[in-house]
Design an enzyme around this catalytic site. Structure first.
Site, PDB file in Angstrom:
ATOM      1  N   ARG A  93       0.847  -1.208   0.000  1.00 54.41           N
ATOM      2  CA  ARG A  93       0.000   0.000   0.000  1.00 54.41           C
ATOM      3  C   ARG A  93       0.875   1.247   0.000  1.00 54.41           C
ATOM      4  O   ARG A  93       0.479   2.285   0.516  1.00 54.41           O
ATOM      5  CB  ARG A  93      -0.901  -0.006   1.215  1.00 54.41           C
ATOM      6  CG  ARG A  93      -0.145  -0.142   2.522  1.00 54.41           C
ATOM      7  CD  ARG A  93      -1.007   0.274   3.647  1.00 54.41           C
ATOM      8  NE  ARG A  93      -0.372  -0.091   4.909  1.00 54.41           N
ATOM      9  CZ  ARG A  93      -0.825   0.270   6.065  1.00 54.41           C
ATOM     10  NH1 ARG A  93      -1.902   0.993   6.139  1.00 54.41           N
ATOM     11  NH2 ARG A  93      -0.221  -0.088   7.169  1.00 54.41           N
ATOM     12  N   ASP A 125      -6.441  -3.656   0.197  1.00 51.86           N
ATOM     13  CA  ASP A 125      -6.976  -2.634  -0.709  1.00 51.86           C
ATOM     14  C   ASP A 125      -5.943  -1.556  -1.035  1.00 51.86           C
ATOM     15  O   ASP A 125      -6.233  -0.611  -1.769  1.00 51.86           O
ATOM     16  CB  ASP A 125      -8.236  -1.986  -0.103  1.00 51.86           C
ATOM     17  CG  ASP A 125      -7.950  -1.317   1.233  1.00 51.86           C
ATOM     18  OD1 ASP A 125      -6.793  -1.337   1.682  1.00 51.86           O
ATOM     19  OD2 ASP A 125      -8.908  -0.782   1.839  1.00 51.86           O
ATOM     20  N   ASP A 252      10.997  -6.921   8.297  1.00 53.71           N
ATOM     21  CA  ASP A 252      10.655  -5.968   7.235  1.00 53.71           C
ATOM     22  C   ASP A 252      10.496  -4.554   7.793  1.00 53.71           C
ATOM     23  O   ASP A 252      10.446  -3.600   7.037  1.00 53.71           O
ATOM     24  CB  ASP A 252       9.372  -6.387   6.508  1.00 53.71           C
ATOM     25  CG  ASP A 252       8.218  -6.620   7.470  1.00 53.71           C
ATOM     26  OD1 ASP A 252       8.373  -7.470   8.373  1.00 53.71           O
ATOM     27  OD2 ASP A 252       7.187  -5.967   7.348  1.00 53.71           O
TER      28      ASP A 252
HETATM   29  P1  AMP Z   1       2.833  -3.150   7.934  1.00 55.60           P
HETATM   30  O1  AMP Z   1       1.990  -3.715   9.007  1.00 55.60           O
HETATM   31  O2  AMP Z   1       2.421  -1.745   7.519  1.00 55.60           O
HETATM   32  O3  AMP Z   1       4.306  -3.258   8.183  1.00 55.60           O
HETATM   33  O4  AMP Z   1       2.520  -4.028   6.641  1.00 55.60           O
HETATM   34  C1  AMP Z   1       2.876  -5.369   6.518  1.00 55.60           C
HETATM   35  C2  AMP Z   1       2.623  -5.800   5.095  1.00 55.60           C
HETATM   36  O5  AMP Z   1       1.236  -5.751   4.776  1.00 55.60           O
HETATM   37  C3  AMP Z   1       3.312  -4.943   4.052  1.00 55.60           C
HETATM   38  O6  AMP Z   1       3.674  -5.774   2.972  1.00 55.60           O
HETATM   39  C4  AMP Z   1       2.225  -3.993   3.658  1.00 55.60           C
HETATM   40  O7  AMP Z   1       2.443  -3.433   2.385  1.00 55.60           O
HETATM   41  C5  AMP Z   1       1.003  -4.895   3.672  1.00 55.60           C
HETATM   42  N1  AMP Z   1      -0.235  -4.148   3.877  1.00 55.60           N
HETATM   43  C6  AMP Z   1      -0.649  -3.538   5.010  1.00 55.60           C
HETATM   44  N2  AMP Z   1      -1.844  -2.948   4.829  1.00 55.60           N
HETATM   45  C7  AMP Z   1      -2.217  -3.174   3.557  1.00 55.60           C
HETATM   46  C8  AMP Z   1      -3.338  -2.822   2.743  1.00 55.60           C
HETATM   47  N3  AMP Z   1      -4.347  -2.106   3.236  1.00 55.60           N
HETATM   48  N4  AMP Z   1      -3.345  -3.247   1.484  1.00 55.60           N
HETATM   49  C9  AMP Z   1      -2.343  -3.958   0.972  1.00 55.60           C
HETATM   50  N5  AMP Z   1      -1.263  -4.331   1.667  1.00 55.60           N
HETATM   51  C10 AMP Z   1      -1.189  -3.942   2.941  1.00 55.60           C
HETATM   52 MG    MG Z   2       6.011  -2.733   7.457  1.00 59.21          MG
END
Ligand code: AMP
Ligand code: MG
Length: 486
Positions: A93, A125, A252
């Site tokens: 996203r 999304d 990550d």
């Molecule tokens: P995060 O929790 O922000 O570190 O995200 C973990 C993973 O989930 C990453 O690959 C993000 O890009 C993906 N991700 C989180 N929220 C969304 C979303 N609404 N749509 C698509 N991918 C998401």
């Molecule tokens: Mg992340």
């Protein structure tokens, strides 16, 4: 998609990497972008035209409805150990507009978070909700004020499009500014899905971008690994010293640059408790406050594993070298932390008793459920009447011991107090304040409290009257949980 110029100096060096590392991706336009918060100071540092960015055309860039001239937007690929489980991730996203060259010739990534679906979105999304984006803005800027290396936040734009979670929420896009978005997980991705050449290309890129001086070393890759270990030891020590809990230290979410990245369910602690966990999903306490140093160490081991092929042709030799480097982490961390703690206690020199002096204070704070930040402030201001801990026998004994230790040094009391003021923040973004500000912003479109918090956090070591008032711990102190910002 419209293209715009206006002081952007965007390079796209990441697209010189092998194709497996990214996918060209434009942000997805949104219906009715509205600029909610904008970081004038950061924009000025970036050398961007602030009046333009506040105009409709500028807001179009911040919302992903237009891209700057010369931009070659991409989504980056990476994997990660999420709570210990290895998973394919990537920018699901977020879209990287490019690498902007500042007037000081620093190169920073400009990324739009919440900019729509990408190749890595899986079932998501690609969008972000307003609350979590404002939260990242506030906490990252507060961290910057506190002197902790971090990605920065340039703007939050609401999209005019609701996003569906358990209930419909306001959609938003955050503009994130980072030294880079290279993660431990990017190296893991290269090692797992790429060739030797891919791992090498990534490491060469990271060295050129963050540690160009290492190119002259006999073993640049090993030196690079050492540098990342050093940066992380220093970073996590800074987190511990200000009482910051990241919440999701997945591989990550660990940046090679040594910046704090990805503010999700993070928080600052009020009451001192080493076991404290804020994230609702961290049921095991993997990312508890006291676990942050060992988890950083664990994540660095994953980086070492991913780099084995570069370190030595002979895998056994490579493993030995990586293990040897990793051994340095606890000591490096501890040195940073001890020095930071000494400064918090106004100690200029090192004495063998410091370790026990510091540990005893923390133990007493834990026993008496003392507020972490305000205990140090009480000592800094010599104001030992406000909190329960200060009237306990344990503390009184400790206090005498501390005074004896302080008297041993040559510096004056004024010098000591200055040192303490520079190392004990008058304010932290307390959870109840952050939540109060977010509720007003999200439920009532009122950003006054967000702006106020940002204003007070600009220089937490200024110790102004308004900061001292704001610094009060919540009453009553209750458990606090943060939720993943999806
Ligand atoms: P995060 O929790 O922000 O570190 O995200 C973990 C993973 O989930 C990453 O690959 C993000 O890009 C993906 N991700 C989180 N929220 C969304 C979303 N609404 N749509 C698509 N991918 C998401
Ligand atoms: Mg992340």
């Amino acid at each position: 998609m419209t293209k715009q110029q206006r002081n952007w100096h965007l390079a796209d060096s990441y697209t010189q990497l092998p194709h497996i590392f990214y996918k060209p991706t434009n942000p997805t336009p949104v219906k009715a972008p509205k600029l909610l918060i904008f970081n004038e100071e950061l924009a000025a540092w970036l050398g961007l035209d602030t009046d333009f960015l506040r105009s409709d055309q500028g807001i179009d860039v911040l919302a992903g409805n237009a891209v700057p001239e010369g931009a070659n937007p991409i989504a980056q690929a990476y994997t990660g150990h999420q709570f210990g489980m290895f998973t394919m991730l990537g920018d699901g996203r977020a879209v990287l507009l490019g690498e902007h060259n500042t007037p000081q010739h620093e190169r920073v990534d400009i990324q739009l978070k919440g900019a729509g679906r990408t190749n890595y979105s899986r079932g998501g999304d690609g969008r972000a909700a307003l609350g979590p984006m404002l939260r990242e803005y506030m906490i990252s800027e507060a961290m910057h004020g506190l002197g902790v290396p971090t990605t920065r936040s340039l703007a939050v734009v609401s999209t005019g499009e609701p996003i569906m979670r358990e209930t419909p929420l306001t959609g938003a896009v955050l503009t994130r500014v980072a030294k880079s978005h290279l993660r431990v997980g990017t190296f893991q991705y290269a090692a797992r899905f790429g060739s030797f050449d891919d791992v090498k290309a990534l490491a060469d890129y990271a060295i050129d971008r963050h540690y160009p001086e290492l190119n002259n070393k006999l073993h640049p890759y090993l030196s690079f690994f050492q540098e990342v270990i050093k940066e992380q030891a220093s970073l996590v020590a800074k987190w511990q010293l200000v009482g910051f809990i990241h919440g999701v230290m997945n591989t990550d979410n660990m940046a090679i640059s040594g910046e704090t990245i990805d503010y999700g369910p993070c928080a600052f602690m009020d009451t001192y408790d080493p076991r404290i966990v804020f994230s609702s999903i961290d049921v095991q306490g993997r990312y508890a406050y006291s676990n942050q140093p060992p988890i950083a160490h664990w994540n660095l081991a994953r980086l070492g594993e991913a780099m084995l092929s570069l370190i030595d042709e002979d895998e056994d030799q490579a493993v030995k070298q990586v293990e040897k480097e990793l051994e340095a982490f606890p000591r490096l961390f501890n040195d940073h932390w001890m020095n930071g703690m000494r400064a918090k206690l106004g100690l200029f020199n090192e004495e063998p008793e410091d370790d026990s002096l510091i540990t005893s204070l923390l133990d007493i704070m834990k026993t008496h459920k003392a507020d972490y930040t305000n205990t140090f402030l009480g000592l800094t201001y010599d104001k030992l009447d406000d909190a329960t801990i200060f009237s306990t026998d344990d503390f009184r004994k400790w206090h005498k011991r501390w005074l004896r230790r302080v008297e041993k040094q040559h510096e004056t009391d004024e010098e000591r107090k200055d040192l303490m003021r520079c190392n004990n923040p008058a304010v932290i973004p307390r959870n109840h304040r952050v939540e109060e500000a977010l509720t007003a912003a999200v439920d009532n479109d009122d950003l006054t409290l967000v702006e106020e918090l940002l204003h007070l956090m600009k220089d937490p070591y200024a110790h102004t009257d308004e900061q001292i008032e704001y610094a009060k711990a919540p009453i009553p102190e209750g458990p606090y949980t943060t939720y993943c910002g999806t």
